[in-house]
Design a protein around this motif. Structure first.
Motif, PDB file in Angstrom:
ATOM      1  N   LYS A  16      41.108  44.636  37.090  1.00  0.00           N
ATOM      2  CA  LYS A  16      40.196  45.020  36.013  1.00  0.00           C
ATOM      3  C   LYS A  16      40.895  45.001  34.658  1.00  0.00           C
ATOM      4  O   LYS A  16      40.314  44.593  33.650  1.00  0.00           O
ATOM      5  CB  LYS A  16      39.638  46.421  36.289  1.00  0.00           C
ATOM      6  CG  LYS A  16      38.632  46.899  35.256  1.00  0.00           C
ATOM      7  CD  LYS A  16      38.175  48.314  35.545  1.00  0.00           C
ATOM      8  CE  LYS A  16      39.295  49.299  35.263  1.00  0.00           C
ATOM      9  NZ  LYS A  16      38.836  50.715  35.333  1.00  0.00           N
ATOM     10  N   THR A 177      36.787  34.293  32.753  1.00  0.00           N
ATOM     11  CA  THR A 177      37.551  35.184  31.870  1.00  0.00           C
ATOM     12  C   THR A 177      38.667  34.480  31.112  1.00  0.00           C
ATOM     13  O   THR A 177      39.282  35.093  30.233  1.00  0.00           O
ATOM     14  CB  THR A 177      38.187  36.314  32.695  1.00  0.00           C
ATOM     15  OG1 THR A 177      39.088  35.738  33.661  1.00  0.00           O
ATOM     16  CG2 THR A 177      37.126  37.119  33.424  1.00  0.00           C
ATOM     17  N   ILE A 181      42.205  39.501  30.546  1.00  0.00           N
ATOM     18  CA  ILE A 181      41.214  40.464  30.068  1.00  0.00           C
ATOM     19  C   ILE A 181      41.719  41.107  28.783  1.00  0.00           C
ATOM     20  O   ILE A 181      42.914  41.355  28.625  1.00  0.00           O
ATOM     21  CB  ILE A 181      40.967  41.561  31.135  1.00  0.00           C
ATOM     22  CG1 ILE A 181      40.347  40.946  32.387  1.00  0.00           C
ATOM     23  CG2 ILE A 181      40.072  42.668  30.595  1.00  0.00           C
ATOM     24  CD1 ILE A 181      38.977  40.351  32.181  1.00  0.00           C
ATOM     25  N   SER A 254      35.307  39.291  40.539  1.00  0.00           N
ATOM     26  CA  SER A 254      35.276  39.222  39.081  1.00  0.00           C
ATOM     27  C   SER A 254      35.900  40.479  38.484  1.00  0.00           C
ATOM     28  O   SER A 254      35.623  41.591  38.950  1.00  0.00           O
ATOM     29  CB  SER A 254      33.833  39.095  38.590  1.00  0.00           C
ATOM     30  OG  SER A 254      33.769  39.264  37.184  1.00  0.00           O
ATOM     31  N   SER A 256      35.084  41.924  35.974  1.00  0.00           N
ATOM     32  CA  SER A 256      34.025  42.743  35.381  1.00  0.00           C
ATOM     33  C   SER A 256      33.139  43.411  36.423  1.00  0.00           C
ATOM     34  O   SER A 256      32.165  44.083  36.067  1.00  0.00           O
ATOM     35  CB  SER A 256      33.154  41.872  34.462  1.00  0.00           C
ATOM     36  OG  SER A 256      32.560  40.805  35.194  1.00  0.00           O
TER      37      SER A 256
END
Length: 290
Positions: A16, A177, A181, A254, A256
């Motif tokens: 994450k 992505t 991130i 993912s 997200s």
């Protein structure tokens, strides 16, 4: 080497925060650092009781050896409760009540009960002597290795399109992505670097336990021969358990996905999320729910 819950709960946070590329690079760097440490050469030449603490005291200063010993003790009095708590969460998740109620405070879905039982097992094994400890370590590690290998095989099958929806995932989430991130919404390269750096810190925790080789050297027969042989095989475990797992998790989930933000539940495990998602895409009843 100790493979801990970092490959379950911990790596979810890493994905994450750092994205699939940050996750993979962070674990590769930590694995490289671990494999490059010269502990093997030192303990093979000087297989003395005390492992790295005695070596630090001998070649640097007694104060450093003492400080390292205190930090090692502190590390494990923190890690043991953390691992037992995580294990209790994992066990209770698979009970019917655990999937319906994340608090798990009654009946078989009772975190406190499982924590107590696991503490009893830990103390019993340690008091039973070296032979029992070694036997239990062998069987527990065997189960752990088989589980990780099974999850890796499952991940490869899902990624290649072998799931119920027959959709090959490939590098879908890498393209989604860009691999990284923006950590805590911080824009630009600074945010991406901070995301990667947070992975690096957590990855260091995942590799705790690799120093056991140095401690065990003094009790090993013919350490000049057997310790180097054991250390040379470490790269297999690093690649199989950590790097392969990190790579597959970056493919399957993912960054997200909202489930990665769940607290204290096995539902945030990337492998659980991946299996859950492919069943939802096919509108099938999943093998578990949360």
């Amino acid at each position: 080497m100790v493979s801990k819950d970092s490959l379950g709960h911990g790596i979810s946070t890493d994905l994450k925060n750092g994205g699939p590329a940050g996750l993979l690079i962070g674990y590769c760097i930590m694995a490289s650092l671990l494999y490059s440490v010269a502990f093997g050469e030192m303990v093979s030449q000087f297989p003395i009781p005390g492992g790295q603490f005695a070596l630090a005291g001998r070649f640097n200063s007694p104060e450093l050896g003492f400080a390292m010993g205190i930090l090692f003790w502190y590390n494990y009095i923190v890690v043991l409760p953390a691992e037992i708590s995580a294990a209790a969460v994992l066990v209770t998740f698979w009970t019917p009540a655990g999937q319906a109620d994340s608090t798990c405070s009654t009946g078989i879905c009772n975190n406190a009960m499982w924590v107590g039982l696991m503490l009893i097992v830990v103390f019993a094994v340690n008091y039973a002597g070296t032979r029992v400890f070694g036997e239990m370590e062998f069987w527990f590690c065997s189960i752990k290795v088989l589980t990780i290998v099974g999850l890796i095989i499952t991940g490869v099958i899902i990624s290649a399109g072998g799931g119920p929806n027959h959709e090959a995932i490939g590098f879908k989430y890498w393209h989604e992505t860009g691999g990284f991130i923006q950590y805590e919404g911080i824009a630009g390269s600074k945010g991406r670097f901070l995301g990667f750096f947070s992975v690096l810190i957590n990855a260091a925790f995942a590799f705790i336990g690799s120093e056991i080789t140095a401690i065990a050297a003094a009790e090993t027969s013919n350490p000049q021969k057997n310790v180097p042989r054991a250390i040379k095989s470490v790269w297999i475990r690093l690649v199989l358990f950590y790097i392969c797992s990190a790579f597959l998790i970056g493919l399957l989930v993912s960054p997200s996905d909202p489930s990665l933000s769940l607290s204290s539940t096995a539902a945030k495990s990337p492998f659980v999320i991946a299996i859950q998602v492919i069943y939802q895409l096919r509108d099938l009843s999943p093998p578990f729910h949360y």
